[in-house]
Write a protein that holds these residues in place. Structure first.
Motif, PDB file in Angstrom:
ATOM      1  N   THR A 144      -8.084   3.035   2.762  1.00 41.63           N
ATOM      2  CA  THR A 144      -8.765   2.891   4.054  1.00 41.63           C
ATOM      3  C   THR A 144      -8.937   4.253   4.719  1.00 41.63           C
ATOM      4  O   THR A 144      -9.995   4.562   5.264  1.00 41.63           O
ATOM      5  N   ARG A 145      -7.906   5.063   4.652  1.00 43.60           N
ATOM      6  CA  ARG A 145      -7.997   6.409   5.226  1.00 43.60           C
ATOM      7  C   ARG A 145      -9.092   7.227   4.542  1.00 43.60           C
ATOM      8  O   ARG A 145      -9.829   7.958   5.202  1.00 43.60           O
ATOM      9  N   SER A 200      -3.812   1.159   2.632  1.00 39.21           N
ATOM     10  CA  SER A 200      -3.959   2.039   3.787  1.00 39.21           C
ATOM     11  C   SER A 200      -4.427   3.431   3.366  1.00 39.21           C
ATOM     12  O   SER A 200      -5.161   4.084   4.089  1.00 39.21           O
ATOM     13  N   THR A 201      -4.030   3.933   2.208  1.00 41.37           N
ATOM     14  CA  THR A 201      -4.509   5.230   1.722  1.00 41.37           C
ATOM     15  C   THR A 201      -6.002   5.138   1.426  1.00 41.37           C
ATOM     16  O   THR A 201      -6.770   6.039   1.770  1.00 41.37           O
ATOM     17  N   MET A 231       0.821  -0.421   1.045  1.00 40.00           N
ATOM     18  CA  MET A 231       0.507   0.957   1.330  1.00 40.00           C
ATOM     19  C   MET A 231      -0.705   1.482   0.582  1.00 40.00           C
ATOM     20  O   MET A 231      -1.426   2.296   1.140  1.00 40.00           O
TER      21      MET A 231
END
Length: 161
Positions: A7-8, A4-5, A1
Motif C-alpha cells: 500500500t505504501r 501495508s508495504t 504487514m
C-alpha cells in the motif's frame, strides 16, 4: 504487514506520478520569456508591423510585443538595472547604455508610444521605430536567441549569442 508495504508503494508511486504531472503542466503552461511586464506602472504601447507585401514584420511584432512593452515600461520607471536586464545577455556595457536611454527617453515614456516593427532583413534581427507623444522618434535594434527577443543594448555583436 506485507499488505501495508505494498500500500505504501502504491501511494508513493501515485504521489510521484501526480507531482510529475503537476510539474510538467506548470512547465508547459509557464511563461517561457526571460522577462515580463511589471504590475505597474501601466504603459500604452501601440505595436504594429510596417506595411510590406511579403512581411515577416507582423510575426516579429507579435513575438517581440512583450519585450517592446517591457522596454517602454522600464524607461518610464527609470531603473537602469531593470532596463539592462532586457539587453541581449552577450552584450556588455548594458548598464551604461540603459542609463543613457533613461536620460534621453525616460520622461517621454509616460504617454502613449507608437512602435512600428520593420520588415527584418534576417530572421534573428529586427528594428523597431518608436514614436513618443511629443513627436520624438527612437530606433531600437533587437536580436533573437533561444526563442526570445532581446534589446541590442550596449556593446556587442548582434548575431553572437
Amino acid at each position: 504487514m506485507p499488505g501495508s508495504t505494498r500500500t505504501r508503494w502504491v501511494i508513493a508511486t501515485a504521489l510521484s506520478a501526480a507531482l510529475a504531472g503537476a510539474g510538467a503542466t506548470w512547465w508547459a503552461l509557464g511563461n517561457d520569456e526571460p522577462y515580463s511586464l511589471l504590475d505597474s506602472p501601466k504603459v500604452q504601447v501601440d505595436i504594429q508591423a510596417a506595411p510590406s507585401s511579403d512581411s515577416e514584420a507582423k510575426k516579429v511584432a507579435e513575438d517581440a510585443e512583450l519585450l517592446i512593452k517591457a522596454y517602454v515600461q522600464r524607461l518610464r520607471i527609470g531603473d537602469a538595472e531593470d532596463l539592462a536586464a532586457l539587453g541581449a545577455p552577450w552584450f556588455t556595457t548594458k548598464q551604461q547604455a540603459a542609463k543613457s536611454l533613461i536620460r534621453q527617453y525616460g520622461g517621454k515614456a509616460d504617454k502613449a508610444v507608437k512602435a512600428t516593427v520593420a520588415d527584418p532583413v534576417v530572421p534573428y534581427l529586427a528594428r523597431v521605430e518608436l514614436e513618443y507623444a511629443d513627436g520624438t522618434t527612437q530606433t531600437v535594434q533587437l536580436s533573437r536567441a533561444d526563442d526570445a527577443w532581446w534589446l541590442q543594448l550596449g556593446s556587442g555583436d548582434p548575431v553572437q549569442p
